[in-house]
Design an enzyme around this catalytic site. Sequence first.
Site, PDB file in Angstrom:
ATOM      1  N   VAL A 166       4.786  -6.004  -4.389  1.00  0.00           N
ATOM      2  CA  VAL A 166       5.785  -5.941  -3.322  1.00  0.00           C
ATOM      3  C   VAL A 166       5.732  -7.212  -2.479  1.00  0.00           C
ATOM      4  CG1 VAL A 166       6.615  -4.619  -1.329  1.00  0.00           C
ATOM      5  CG2 VAL A 166       5.586  -3.424  -3.270  1.00  0.00           C
ATOM      6  N   HIS A 200       0.840  -1.206   0.000  1.00  0.00           N
ATOM      7  CA  HIS A 200       0.000   0.000   0.000  1.00  0.00           C
ATOM      8  C   HIS A 200       0.875   1.256   0.000  1.00  0.00           C
ATOM      9  CE1 HIS A 200      -2.768  -2.900   2.237  1.00  0.00           C
ATOM     10  NE2 HIS A 200      -3.532  -2.527   1.232  1.00  0.00           N
ATOM     11  N   SER A 207      -2.818  -7.909   3.292  1.00  0.00           N
ATOM     12  CA  SER A 207      -3.434  -7.742   4.610  1.00  0.00           C
ATOM     13  C   SER A 207      -3.879  -9.094   5.142  1.00  0.00           C
ATOM     14  CB  SER A 207      -4.633  -6.795   4.506  1.00  0.00           C
ATOM     15  OG  SER A 207      -4.238  -5.588   3.880  1.00  0.00           O
ATOM     16  N   MET A 256       3.060  -9.437  -0.196  1.00  0.00           N
ATOM     17  CA  MET A 256       2.438  -8.751   0.941  1.00  0.00           C
ATOM     18  C   MET A 256       0.940  -8.686   0.734  1.00  0.00           C
ATOM     19  SD  MET A 256       4.923  -5.769   2.154  1.00  0.00           S
ATOM     20  CE  MET A 256       6.583  -6.166   2.692  1.00  0.00           C
ATOM     21  N   GLY A 280      -2.126  -1.921  -7.367  1.00  0.00           N
ATOM     22  CA  GLY A 280      -0.982  -2.839  -7.341  1.00  0.00           C
ATOM     23  C   GLY A 280      -1.142  -3.952  -8.362  1.00  0.00           C
TER      24      GLY A 280
HETATM   25  P1  AMP Z   1      -6.273  -3.893  -0.698  1.00  0.00           P
HETATM   26  O1  AMP Z   1      -6.225  -3.008   0.504  1.00  0.00           O
HETATM   27  O2  AMP Z   1      -5.760  -5.267  -0.440  1.00  0.00           O
HETATM   28  O3  AMP Z   1      -7.605  -3.852  -1.411  1.00  0.00           O
HETATM   29  O4  AMP Z   1      -5.237  -3.281  -1.741  1.00  0.00           O
HETATM   30  C1  AMP Z   1      -5.277  -1.935  -2.094  1.00  0.00           C
HETATM   31  C2  AMP Z   1      -4.324  -1.694  -3.230  1.00  0.00           C
HETATM   32  O5  AMP Z   1      -3.020  -2.091  -2.832  1.00  0.00           O
HETATM   33  C3  AMP Z   1      -4.663  -2.532  -4.472  1.00  0.00           C
HETATM   34  O6  AMP Z   1      -4.434  -1.755  -5.637  1.00  0.00           O
HETATM   35  C4  AMP Z   1      -3.703  -3.671  -4.380  1.00  0.00           C
HETATM   36  O7  AMP Z   1      -3.367  -4.230  -5.627  1.00  0.00           O
HETATM   37  C5  AMP Z   1      -2.503  -2.996  -3.777  1.00  0.00           C
HETATM   38  N1  AMP Z   1      -1.658  -4.000  -3.127  1.00  0.00           N
HETATM   39  C6  AMP Z   1      -2.022  -4.906  -2.195  1.00  0.00           C
HETATM   40  N2  AMP Z   1      -0.985  -5.718  -1.906  1.00  0.00           N
HETATM   41  C7  AMP Z   1       0.050  -5.334  -2.688  1.00  0.00           C
HETATM   42  C8  AMP Z   1       1.387  -5.790  -2.872  1.00  0.00           C
HETATM   43  N3  AMP Z   1       1.881  -6.800  -2.182  1.00  0.00           N
HETATM   44  N4  AMP Z   1       2.145  -5.140  -3.777  1.00  0.00           N
HETATM   45  C9  AMP Z   1       1.654  -4.102  -4.500  1.00  0.00           C
HETATM   46  N5  AMP Z   1       0.412  -3.629  -4.363  1.00  0.00           N
HETATM   47  C10 AMP Z   1      -0.380  -4.231  -3.479  1.00  0.00           C
END
Ligand code: AMP
Length: 301
Positions: free
Chosen positions: A176, A37, A186, A184, A147
Amino acid sequence: MIVVDRIAELRDRCDAARRSGETVGLVPTMGFFHEGHRSLMRAARASHDLVVTTIFVNPLQFGENEDLAGYPRDLVADTAAAEAEGVDVLFVPSVPEMYPEPTVTTVHVAGLTEGLCGAVRPTHFDGVTTVVAKLFSIVGPCTAYFGRKDFQQLAVVRRMATDLDLPVRVVGCPLVREPDGVAMSSRNAYLSADERRRATGIFSSLRAAAAVVEHGERDPQRVRGAVETEAGRHGLELEYAEVRRAADLAPLASVDGEVVVAVAAAVGKARLIDNVTMQIAGAEVSIDLGVITLAEQESTT
Ligand code: AMP
């Protein structure tokens, strides 16, 4: 940084910024921030005057038996992280603020949403595109950052923005990884120590796919076989392993051009997804496994 929970206030702030000639960058998230994030926030910070990050655990994108209620949350830590990354506005709306009425309007991207994660989560992407369309409409960002970890989501959001002529540039940022290669997420918070060890097998199985392609394998079924074999060695049961064209997730007759190998696996109660992209031109192969972060000790010494 200001924390805002009302749509009207967020809209006012963004309108005022654009009126005075400022550019606006948006990072939509569900919170419980990690380096993935934060890398999106940094990308937005580097190119925009006003950076808006949103935290909303969107009920529309969870299926009935999924982890909506237990989804990890930590607003205090998230606020500190967003502040440290130079975010200007952190938008944290309640569910009634986002959906005061039951939703009868849905944004649906056909085709792209059907395979991979869409096969097991048939309503998931409609929930994503509907909430992202709302956030685009409220914030009016010049650029929105997503991401590449959620590869299918990025493709779906891009297609929505293209088809609806939304005035926003959708940017995909590198995946990442933890120092041991685990992507990574959550949802890694759900893993026990033993499950966390097993999760490294997901990365190994993607590396196995990369290795066979580097050795000249061009049959998608065999590349998929390499993923499955390696996952099996780690005691992982894959929900899917797919070799697709990166641009539109179409199935491939041969591993050529820009290709994504995408996997999903249930590890304990966590459903984890990951991918590797490859650029193949004849015997030339370039592999993108994303960014592997350094272990804490290494980075501080
Ligand atoms: P989320 O909170 O999981 O819905 O993710 C929010 C944003 O962060 C989305 O665009 C995801 O693709 C990005 N994201 C989550 N995990 C990663 C990661 N490990 N590397 C890069 N972007 C990420």
